[in-house]
Write an enzyme that holds these catalytic residues in place. Structure first.
Site, mmCIF file in Angstrom:
data_model
loop_
_atom_site.group_PDB
_atom_site.id
_atom_site.type_symbol
_atom_site.label_atom_id
_atom_site.label_comp_id
_atom_site.label_asym_id
_atom_site.label_seq_id
_atom_site.Cartn_x
_atom_site.Cartn_y
_atom_site.Cartn_z
ATOM 1 N N GLY A 1 -8.603 -16.836 -2.427
ATOM 2 C CA GLY A 1 -9.144 -15.494 -2.424
ATOM 3 C C GLY A 1 -10.363 -15.343 -3.307
ATOM 4 N N THR A 2 -10.138 -14.909 -4.544
ATOM 5 C CA THR A 2 -11.221 -14.624 -5.464
ATOM 6 C C THR A 2 -12.149 -15.819 -5.658
ATOM 7 O OG1 THR A 2 -9.803 -13.023 -6.601
ATOM 8 C CG2 THR A 2 -11.745 -13.774 -7.785
ATOM 9 N N LYS B 1 3.492 -9.220 3.206
ATOM 10 C CA LYS B 1 2.791 -9.519 1.961
ATOM 11 C C LYS B 1 3.402 -8.708 0.827
ATOM 12 C CE LYS B 1 -1.785 -10.382 0.097
ATOM 13 N NZ LYS B 1 -3.240 -10.404 0.389
ATOM 14 N N GLY C 1 -2.870 -16.529 -5.130
ATOM 15 C CA GLY C 1 -3.005 -15.876 -6.434
ATOM 16 C C GLY C 1 -3.646 -16.812 -7.431
ATOM 17 N N GLY C 2 -4.973 -16.789 -7.509
ATOM 18 C CA GLY C 2 -5.672 -17.572 -8.510
ATOM 19 C C GLY C 2 -5.871 -19.037 -8.181
ATOM 20 N N CYS D 1 0.855 -1.185 0.000
ATOM 21 C CA CYS D 1 0.000 0.000 0.000
ATOM 22 C C CYS D 1 0.896 1.242 0.000
ATOM 23 C CB CYS D 1 -0.927 0.002 1.211
ATOM 24 S SG CYS D 1 -0.098 -0.264 2.791
ATOM 25 N N ASN E 1 0.363 -10.356 -3.587
ATOM 26 C CA ASN E 1 -0.794 -9.479 -3.627
ATOM 27 C C ASN E 1 -1.258 -9.360 -5.083
ATOM 28 O OD1 ASN E 1 -2.762 -7.566 -2.839
ATOM 29 N ND2 ASN E 1 -1.372 -6.738 -1.290
ATOM 30 N N GLY F 1 -7.450 -13.574 -9.290
ATOM 31 C CA GLY F 1 -8.083 -14.676 -9.995
ATOM 32 C C GLY F 1 -7.092 -15.506 -10.778
#
Length: 341
Positions: free
Chosen positions: A290-291, A184, A268-269, A147, A211, A236
């Site tokens: 995640g997604t 992260k 990640g995906g 960030c 990330n 994704g």
């Protein structure tokens, strides 16, 4: 001639005999390697309707900061081929709400909690982390350094080794000896191993990788960016090859001695046990979904159980034995030997 499969000449074993524990630091071993990724399961209340939280390896909270934050303007999300873009802007109710309302509820439901934290300044990372020591159910801290650092003209912490070092060191200084700290990392850098080195030198107990990937979409009906914030984080299946590459590179650097060895948490995906195994073979000791949770919130336990079955077919008796196998040479006899049916 195709190379001999690494598990040739071994018989499958009973899945019940597989050790699925995931060592994620000197003070943290999870009962299984499947976690949620930050931002994709909130604080777990909605997910709990589909997946008993105590059966997860751990739940990673949405990222919290020292104060409440409204996030970015809408629209904040848009679909893309094999993924999605989001520009939420770290919306959240702040550390006070997490400690007072969410952590006690999570503890009641037996959840092991990895708390994701962030800040706009190095001091804000420490201000948030210090509140987590001794909190029920908290097993670790994930420092979301991907960030912007407002003290450095908005430069993303994780894009600069010095800023990454400072943020991780600040968290380690207040976290206490019983809370492992994971950093992260963003893939939006030229050499991710440089950032990994800065974080491990600062005392990170592990690395979360990766990330989202910075991306953009344009609405061809309005001729305007699809997101109000213009750019957003791509997640994704589209980013899985990038994430696997990052894990592989960092693990290879650790094997070569150029980085201090720490556990890696891959993400990640991931949407299946096959995806999870790919990360583990690359060097991850645990994985996070995640997604994929938006499509199937019951997926974590399916991935856990399918991964156990897969390891049994390959006669790999423990998850830890599979970590980093992609780095071994074909002639290395330390690899298991069986081709699954």
């Amino acid at each position: 001639m195709s190379p001999r499969h690494p598990t040739a000449h071994r018989d499958p074993i009973d899945p019940a005999d597989i050790d699925m524990s995931a060592p994620l630091g000197a003070r943290l071993t999870l009962p299984n390697p499947v976690l949620t990724a930050s931002g994709c399961a909130g604080y777990g209340r909605e997910l709990h309707r589909f997946t008993p939280l105590h059966e997860l390896g751990a739940l990673t909270t949405k990222t919290v900061m020292p104060y409440a934050r409204s996030g970015r303007a809408t629209p904040r999300m848009t679909e893309t081929p094999s993924g999605m873009l989001n520009s939420i802007g770290l919306q959240g109710s702040g550390i006070d709400h997490l400690v007072t309302d969410e952590l006690p509820w999570l503890a009641e439901h037996g959840a092991r909690v990895l708390v994701s934290i962030a800040g706009e300044r190095t001091e804000e990372f420490a201000e948030t982390a210090v509140r987590l020591a001794g909190q029920p159910g908290v097993v670790g801290i994930e420092a979301n350094i991907s960030c912007p650092n407002v003290a450095d003209r908005g430069l993303v912490f994780a894009c600069d080794p010095d800023a990454s070092f400072a943020a991780v060191r600040a968290v380690k200084a207040v976290a206490g000896p019983d809370l492992p700290v994971y950093a992260k990392l963003t893939p939006d850098v030229t050499r991710i191993t440089d950032i990994a080195a800065a974080c491990t030198e600062a005392g990170a107990d592990g690395l979360s990788m990766i990330n989202t990937v910075l991306g953009m979409a344009i609405d061809t009906h309005t001729f305007r960016p699809s997101l109000a914030g213009v750019t957003g984080g791509l997640s994704g299946p589209a980013i899985r090859p990038v994430a696997v590459r990052c894990v592989y590179q960092v693990y290879a650097a650790m094997r070569s001695g150029t980085l201090r060895p720490v556990p890696l948490l891959g993400m990640g995906g991931i949407a299946s046990a096959r995806d999870a195994l790919e990360f583990i073979l690359a060097g991850a000791s645990g994985i996070a979904l995640g997604t994929a949770l938006f499509r199937d919130p019951s997926l974590p336990l399916k991935v856990r159980d399918d991964l156990r079955e897969t390891l049994a077919r390959y006669a790999i008796r423990s998850l830890a034995d599979a970590v980093g196998l992609a780095h071994h040479q074909p002639e290395d006899d330390s690899r298991p030997r069986r081709t699954p049916a």
